[in-house]
Design an enzyme around this catalytic site. Structure first.
Site, mmCIF file in Angstrom:
data_model
loop_
_atom_site.group_PDB
_atom_site.id
_atom_site.type_symbol
_atom_site.label_atom_id
_atom_site.label_comp_id
_atom_site.label_asym_id
_atom_site.label_seq_id
_atom_site.Cartn_x
_atom_site.Cartn_y
_atom_site.Cartn_z
ATOM 1 N N ASP A 6 0.821 -1.164 0.118
ATOM 2 C CA ASP A 6 0.038 0.652 -0.279
ATOM 3 C C ASP A 6 0.968 1.214 0.026
ATOM 4 O OD1 ASP A 6 -1.985 2.033 0.477
ATOM 5 O OD2 ASP A 6 -2.069 1.718 2.860
ATOM 6 N N ILE A 7 1.006 1.976 -1.047
ATOM 7 C CA ILE A 7 1.548 2.838 -0.978
ATOM 8 C C ILE A 7 0.988 4.332 -0.828
ATOM 9 C CG2 ILE A 7 3.742 4.392 -2.779
ATOM 10 C CD1 ILE A 7 3.990 1.374 -4.156
ATOM 11 N N ASN A 9 0.792 8.172 -0.553
ATOM 12 C CA ASN A 9 1.625 10.060 -0.314
ATOM 13 C C ASN A 9 2.782 10.412 0.245
ATOM 14 O OD1 ASN A 9 -0.729 11.348 -2.374
ATOM 15 N ND2 ASN A 9 -2.013 11.143 -0.841
ATOM 16 N N THR A 11 4.306 7.533 2.864
ATOM 17 C CA THR A 11 4.629 6.450 3.647
ATOM 18 C C THR A 11 4.517 5.135 2.651
ATOM 19 O OG1 THR A 11 3.290 5.873 5.165
ATOM 20 C CG2 THR A 11 5.379 7.127 6.129
ATOM 21 N N GLY A 93 -9.633 6.381 -5.530
ATOM 22 C CA GLY A 93 -8.482 6.156 -5.164
ATOM 23 C C GLY A 93 -8.966 4.832 -4.347
ATOM 24 N N TYR A 94 -7.888 4.380 -4.819
ATOM 25 C CA TYR A 94 -7.474 2.396 -4.194
ATOM 26 C C TYR A 94 -7.915 2.691 -2.286
ATOM 27 C CZ TYR A 94 -3.078 3.208 -2.183
ATOM 28 O OH TYR A 94 -2.329 3.406 -0.962
ATOM 29 N N ASP A 95 -7.283 3.713 -2.440
ATOM 30 C CA ASP A 95 -7.419 3.534 -0.897
ATOM 31 C C ASP A 95 -9.037 3.730 -0.265
ATOM 32 O OD1 ASP A 95 -7.558 6.212 -1.348
ATOM 33 O OD2 ASP A 95 -6.362 6.820 -0.148
ATOM 34 N N ARG A 96 -9.413 4.383 -0.973
ATOM 35 C CA ARG A 96 -11.344 4.609 -0.308
ATOM 36 C C ARG A 96 -11.409 3.064 -0.737
ATOM 37 N NH1 ARG A 96 -13.523 9.384 -4.102
ATOM 38 N NH2 ARG A 96 -15.408 8.862 -2.211
#
EC number: 2.7.1.33
Length: 243
Positions: A6-7, A9, A11, A93-96
């Site tokens: 998981d990359i 902004n 870290t 966004g993938y994180d969402r």
């Protein structure tokens, strides 16, 4: 064993899962993935997933290309274990979506509000039938501090390290209280409004920013720092056989 990368902004998180159980998680710079070699030597990894919100440099691309197992690169065409009603999935966004998938895995038959407090604060809603409806995006904690400094002539740039008062007694504590209380009231307001519409709503909170709530709000929240990683792992398992 699954490798989850998981990359973000600033870290990168690298995690190992045995089926649905997280075995290990490491955090490092998003400029290199130095832990990969050691993890590959330590564990028998069968597959991996990469999700990134930034363009990867040549070093990371080379490290990933050298991995001896298949990788799933998450994008808007990746099959998901939930329905997606977002009108522009290519901009999501993938994180969402991963956070939503992670919450839905734990409570597949509940209406869920997922709040991710990171660079931005995002609010995502998935219903009890597993349909993701979309969400809202708001400035995160550091963004609020920086905006107050950059868009005014005299307000200093501060952070959350310092005196925290319910009402500021000087400029520094006024900014800090305004940012932290503003976030608290915003999040509490979203929860209250959504619970009015969906009385059995569950609320998940994830992300890197820590802040306090009053007891009535806090008791209604499931805090899970690794919700995105869990969601990515579920997406990888769902796509087993497609990579």
């Amino acid at each position: 064993m699954n490798l989850i990368i998981d990359i973000g902004n600033t870290t990168a998180k690298v995690a190992l899962f045995n089926r649905s159980e997280m075995v290990e998680v490491l955090t490092e710079s998003n400029q290199s993935l130095d832990s990969l070699e050691a993890l590959c030597s330590k564990y028998r990894i069968e597959r991996g997933i990469v999700a990134t919100v930034v363009d990867l440099n040549e070093r990371i691309l080379a490290e990933l290309a050298a991995l001896p197992f298949p990788l799933l690169w998450l994008n808007h065409e990746t099959p998901l274990p939930v329905g997606n009603l977002y009108e522009t999935p290519e901009t999501l966004g993938y994180d969402r979506i991963a956070a939503v998938v992670g919450a839905n895995e734990q409570f597949p038959h509940n209406d869920i509000l997922v709040i991710d407090a990171g660079t931005c604060i995002t609010y995502e809603f998935i219903d009890s039938k597993g349909q993701y409806h979309g969400g809202n995006i708001s400035p995160g904690m550091q963004m609020r501090y920086k905006a107050l400094h950059q868009f005014t002539g005299r307000l200093p740039l501060i952070d959350s390290n310092g005196r925290k008062l319910p009402m500021g007694r000087d400029t520094e504590t006024a900014i800090r209280a305004g940012v932290l209380k503003g976030m608290e009231y915003e999040i509490s307001g979203y929860i209250e409004a959504m619970k009015h519409k969906y009385p059995e709503l569950l609320v998940f909170l994830t992300g890197g920013d820590d802040f306090s709530f009053d007891s009535s709000v806090k008791s209604a929240i499931f805090a899970d720092r690794f919700l995105v990683l869990k969601g990515l792992n579920r997406i990888l398992n769902y796509n087993n056989g497609r990579i």
